[in-house]
Design a protein around this motif. Structure first.
Motif, PDB file in Angstrom:
ATOM      1  N   LYS A  87     -60.426 -35.887   2.971  1.00  0.00           N
ATOM      2  CA  LYS A  87     -60.927 -36.573   1.773  1.00  0.00           C
ATOM      3  C   LYS A  87     -61.653 -35.593   0.855  1.00  0.00           C
ATOM      4  N   TYR A  88     -62.492 -34.741   1.462  1.00  0.00           N
ATOM      5  CA  TYR A  88     -63.249 -33.768   0.672  1.00  0.00           C
ATOM      6  C   TYR A  88     -62.333 -32.673   0.136  1.00  0.00           C
ATOM      7  N   LEU A  89     -61.352 -32.273   0.911  1.00  0.00           N
ATOM      8  CA  LEU A  89     -60.415 -31.244   0.474  1.00  0.00           C
ATOM      9  C   LEU A  89     -59.581 -31.729  -0.710  1.00  0.00           C
ATOM     10  N   GLU A  90     -59.134 -32.967  -0.658  1.00  0.00           N
ATOM     11  CA  GLU A  90     -58.352 -33.514  -1.766  1.00  0.00           C
ATOM     12  C   GLU A  90     -59.200 -33.650  -3.028  1.00  0.00           C
ATOM     13  N   TYR A  91     -60.496 -33.977  -2.836  1.00  0.00           N
ATOM     14  CA  TYR A  91     -61.384 -34.024  -4.000  1.00  0.00           C
ATOM     15  C   TYR A  91     -61.510 -32.637  -4.638  1.00  0.00           C
ATOM     16  N   LEU A  92     -61.647 -31.601  -3.810  1.00  0.00           N
ATOM     17  CA  LEU A  92     -61.792 -30.244  -4.329  1.00  0.00           C
ATOM     18  C   LEU A  92     -60.526 -29.756  -5.016  1.00  0.00           C
TER      19      LEU A  92
END
Length: 229
Positions: free
Chosen positions: A199-204
């Motif tokens: 989730k955090y990687l896709e946000y970045l």
């Protein structure tokens, strides 16, 4: 994702070529045209419809700021980065009033050039990803425009993204910036599940901080590897 199309308007042939090579080194951008005089520039803008123009100021046949003013009057749907040897404060004021995205003073080195395009890519990606508009979205773009500072991934994060966890994810790429990581590897590094890490990687990715590659093994589906841009 659509490639950002760039038109270079620069009368010095060597400088124009250097800037073209710089653009081609930055992922997500392509040069669709190079113009060496203002007499042809307006027609090229109409034909090519670039997303971004890299514009010089002083030309043998006119002034880049006058050309920019005509673009605005004609509602040309493109952004502009000025690249010029001019250092007059008055010109900077005029550039800001004209809504230029960035202002670079020649000679421009690649690191500064890459930073400017990276900032623009984040701005362009986020703007084109909007489905509707609220105050938070408006505030983001106007805050970015004031001083044109780069939006940091840990600022103004959306609901469901914890800034402290996000910082840990970012730090996991700092030690080995050229090395890609999977969601599972990042999750292990920050002490979270693979689903949370992803989730955090896709946000970045949406902020332009990361890019993604698909790596194919001998068996099964390709693995998503995340790399710092």
């Amino acid at each position: 994702m659509k490639t950002i199309e760039v038109l270079i308007i620069e009368d010095n042939l060597k400088v124009a070529k250097a800037h073209q090579l710089f653009v081609e080194k930055v992922e997500g951008f392509t040069v669709t045209g190079v113009v060496n005089c203002l007499a042809d520039a307006a027609d090229m803008v109409k034909v090519l419809e670039p997303d971004l123009i890299l514009l010089d100021v002083y030309f043998p046949d006119g002034n880049g700021m006058d050309f920019l003013a005509r673009l605005r009057r004609n509602h040309a749907d493109c952004d502009v980065i000025l690249i010029t040897a001019a250092k007059e404060v008055k010109l900077l004021h005029s550039a800001l009033r004209s809504g230029v995205f960035d202002y670079m003073i020649k000679p421009v080195f690649f690191q500064r050039f890459e930073e400017a395009l990276g900032n623009y890519r984040q701005h362009w990606t986020r703007l084109n990803a909007l489905d509707d508009m609220d105050q938070e979205a408006v505030d983001h773009f106007f805050r970015t425009a004031q001083g044109n500072t780069q939006q940091q991934p840990c600022q103004d994060v959306p609901k469901g993204i914890d800034p402290l966890t996000l910082e840990k994810v970012i730090e996991s790429f700092s030690a080995t910036p050229d090395q890609g990581q999977s969601a599972e590897e990042v999750g292990h590094s920050i002490g979270a599940s693979r689903t949370t890490a992803r989730k955090y990687l896709e946000y970045l990715i949406s902020t332009g901080f990361l890019r993604i590659n698909l790596e194919y093994g001998t068996i099964g589906r390709p693995e998503r590897k995340y790399f710092k841009t």
